[in-house]
Design an enzyme around this catalytic site. Structure first.
Site, PDB file in Angstrom:
ATOM      1  N   THR A  75       0.163   2.412  -9.797  1.00 51.66           N
ATOM      2  CA  THR A  75       1.303   3.207  -9.323  1.00 51.66           C
ATOM      3  C   THR A  75       1.979   3.911 -10.497  1.00 51.66           C
ATOM      4  O   THR A  75       2.251   5.115 -10.448  1.00 51.66           O
ATOM      5  CB  THR A  75       2.304   2.290  -8.584  1.00 51.66           C
ATOM      6  OG1 THR A  75       1.628   1.688  -7.480  1.00 51.66           O
ATOM      7  CG2 THR A  75       3.514   3.057  -8.095  1.00 51.66           C
ATOM      8  N   ASN A 153      -8.981   4.177  -0.701  1.00 45.54           N
ATOM      9  CA  ASN A 153      -8.858   2.726  -0.627  1.00 45.54           C
ATOM     10  C   ASN A 153      -9.121   2.191   0.777  1.00 45.54           C
ATOM     11  O   ASN A 153      -9.534   1.048   0.941  1.00 45.54           O
ATOM     12  CB  ASN A 153      -7.465   2.273  -1.094  1.00 45.54           C
ATOM     13  CG  ASN A 153      -6.348   3.142  -0.569  1.00 45.54           C
ATOM     14  OD1 ASN A 153      -6.390   4.368  -0.689  1.00 45.54           O
ATOM     15  ND2 ASN A 153      -5.357   2.526   0.028  1.00 45.54           N
ATOM     16  N   CYS A 327      -0.422  -2.166   0.957  1.00 44.17           N
ATOM     17  CA  CYS A 327       0.964  -1.804   0.655  1.00 44.17           C
ATOM     18  C   CYS A 327       1.748  -1.435   1.897  1.00 44.17           C
ATOM     19  O   CYS A 327       2.958  -1.390   1.856  1.00 44.17           O
ATOM     20  CB  CYS A 327       0.999  -0.654  -0.344  1.00 44.17           C
ATOM     21  SG  CYS A 327       0.053  -1.018  -1.808  1.00 44.17           S
TER      22      CYS A 327
HETATM   23  N1  PLP Z   1      -4.170   3.957  -5.868  1.00 46.66           N
HETATM   24  C1  PLP Z   1      -5.056   3.381  -5.035  1.00 46.66           C
HETATM   25  C2  PLP Z   1      -6.175   4.192  -4.491  1.00 46.66           C
HETATM   26  C3  PLP Z   1      -4.921   2.038  -4.688  1.00 46.66           C
HETATM   27  O1  PLP Z   1      -5.800   1.486  -3.853  1.00 46.66           O
HETATM   28  C4  PLP Z   1      -3.841   1.306  -5.225  1.00 46.66           C
HETATM   29  C5  PLP Z   1      -3.640  -0.117  -4.858  1.00 46.66           C
HETATM   30  O2  PLP Z   1      -3.873  -0.521  -3.740  1.00 46.66           O
HETATM   31  C6  PLP Z   1      -2.952   1.949  -6.110  1.00 46.66           C
HETATM   32  C7  PLP Z   1      -3.154   3.281  -6.404  1.00 46.66           C
HETATM   33  C8  PLP Z   1      -1.788   1.235  -6.706  1.00 46.66           C
HETATM   34  O3  PLP Z   1      -2.205   0.351  -7.723  1.00 46.66           O
HETATM   35  P1  PLP Z   1      -1.225  -0.821  -8.185  1.00 46.66           P
HETATM   36  O4  PLP Z   1      -1.257  -1.855  -7.139  1.00 46.66           O
HETATM   37  O5  PLP Z   1      -1.798  -1.315  -9.470  1.00 46.66           O
HETATM   38  O6  PLP Z   1       0.119  -0.208  -8.380  1.00 46.66           O
END
Ligand code: PLP
Length: 424
Positions: A75, A153, A327
């Site tokens: 993030t 994702n 999330c």
């Molecule tokens: N981008 C994608 C495609 C993700 O799948 C995720 C996490 O699920 C993130 C960003 C965010 O990563 P983080 O959990 O390390 O903040």
């Protein structure tokens, strides 16, 4: 916490920390706890280990180690790339991204909108792909950056980042890719890709949560997001999270070693899971492109029932999977990714993601294939829509799927001892 066996099929949400990673990190929690910025050897020895980890992380993405900035997560990496592009080009106030990005991009762009910036969210086709011609046309004279995820994702669908970066270069616009789901699953080569920024998150490849990196192409103008000390060559203030950085470095080495396994054994397991579910359970379909996708991910729609009910029953037999991105769990909204692909809300709500990884075996797939058909049959039996093919009935005469799923979920909540209306 219960000691029952877990069948973990949710590796896109997070991954188990590899024992090798834990072993590499431990000395930096117990003995070598100095501050890497300190001038004495107890600190500078630690600083050397950060540089060793940086070299390993750089090797994972074929980058110059000086182009790697450690961050706290994917993030932060995503926010930083966009923030930097806007701050270093104050006359440019437009961002191009896609409708299926992770919330770390979507919500950041929405936040920026309230501050006078504009974002174009490119639509996707029914297989999750984007139209490159449309992407090119959406770039304006005031576009600061194009940000497109490499691997989705939720569906695993891949965007052609190399082509997108080439379009950006020809237009003189910065290019960022959220490669959080690609690392450890695909070979990542920033030189071949040609991007200016690339985000990774270590908990997706067997290091702990709370550590990530942002690749910043050499000579790209950069504005740090966290302002403070001059750590990370003035690109990120804050005392370095040494044990986690060391863990990321070790995980990066393992990711290189496991890449072949991911693309052969794990891919075969995923295919067996997907084909097995589609063959054994009627009224199911895959969401997203078959070929242009990650080797470990499948996203399957189960008609007439809600994913939340399936997940609850899978959980009761120790199987971990998910609907949409982790999330947004707890939200009743259907996945924005599946809606953007044109799925109707009921089908989107009935979709489950299974994502495999290094630690999965054929036993996990067998176990799922043993339980899932029974679970779906049970849920459909309590759903009035489940006893016949709803698609054969004209839309106005169809029973409410949402109502049926709610009834099914109500029964499940009672079985699971959860109060009605509670969310998990
Ligand atoms: N981008 C994608 C495609 C993700 O799948 C995720 C996490 O699920 C993130 C960003 C965010 O990563 P983080 O959990 O390390 O903040």
């Amino acid at each position: 916490m219960s000691q029952r066996k877990i069948y973990y099929l949710d590796n896109n949400a997070t991954t188990r920390v590899a024992p090798e990673v834990v072993a590499a990190m431990l000395p930096f929690l117990t003995e070598q706890w100095g501050n890497p910025s300190s001038a004495y050897a107890f600190g500078s020895e630690v600083a050397k280990q950060i540089e060793a980890a940086r070299a390993k992380a750089a090797a994972l993405i074929n980058a110059d180690p000086r182009a790697v900035v450690f961050t706290s997560c994917g993030t932060e990496s995503n926010n930083t790339a966009i923030h930097s592009a806007l701050m270093t080009q104050p006359g440019k106030r437009h961002i191009v991204t896609t409708a299926v990005e992770h919330s770390a991009i979507v919500k950041f762009c929405e936040y920026l909108k309230k501050r006078g910036y504009e974002t174009t969210f490119l639509p996707v086709q029914s297989d999750g792909s984007i139209d490159l011609h449309q992407l090119e046309k959406s770039i304006r004279h005031d576009t600061a950056i194009v940000s497109a995820m490499w691997a989705n994702n939720e569906t695993g669908v891949l965007f052609p980042i190399q082509e997108i970066a080439a379009i950006c270069r020809s237009k003189g616009v910065l290019c960022h890719t959220d490669a959080v789901q690609a690392a450890g699953k695909l070979p990542v080569d920033v030189e071949r890709l040609g991007v200016d920024f690339l985000s990774l998150s270590a908990h997706k490849f067997h290091a702990p949560k709370g550590i990530g990196l942002l690749y910043v192409r050499r000579r790209t103008r950069f504005q740090s997001y966290l302002i403070g000390g001059n750590q990370e060559r003035d690109r990120r203030g804050g005392t370095e999270n040494v044990p986690y950085i060391v863990g990321l470095g070790r995980a990066a080495e393992l990711a290189v070693e496991h890449l072949h396994d991911e693309n052969t054994r794990v891919r075969a397991l995923r295919d067996r899971l997907e084909n097995g579910v589609l063959a054994a359970i009627p009224n199911t379909s895959r969401n997203g492109a078959k070929d242009e996708r990650l080797p470990n991910t499948t996203n399957i729609a189960f008609d007439f029932i809600e994913a939340e009910a399936i997940l609850l029953m899978l959980d009761q037999v120790g199987i971990c999977a998910s609907s949409g991105s982790a999330c947004t769990t707890g939200s009743v909204e259907p996945s924005h990714v599946l809606l953007a692909m044109g799925l109707n809300p009921a089908r989107a709500r009935g979709s489950v993601r299974f994502s495999l990884g290094t630690y999965n075996t054929g036993e996990d797939v067998d176990y799922l294939l043993e339980h899932l058909p029974k679970i779906v049959a049970k849920l459909r039996a309590v759903s009035p829509a489940g006893t016949f093919d709803v698609k054969s009935v004209s839309p106005e005469l169809r029973p409410s799927r949402a109502g049926a799923a709610r009834r099914a979920k109500g029964k499940l909540r009672i079985q699971a001892g959860l109060p009605h209306g509670s969310r998990r």
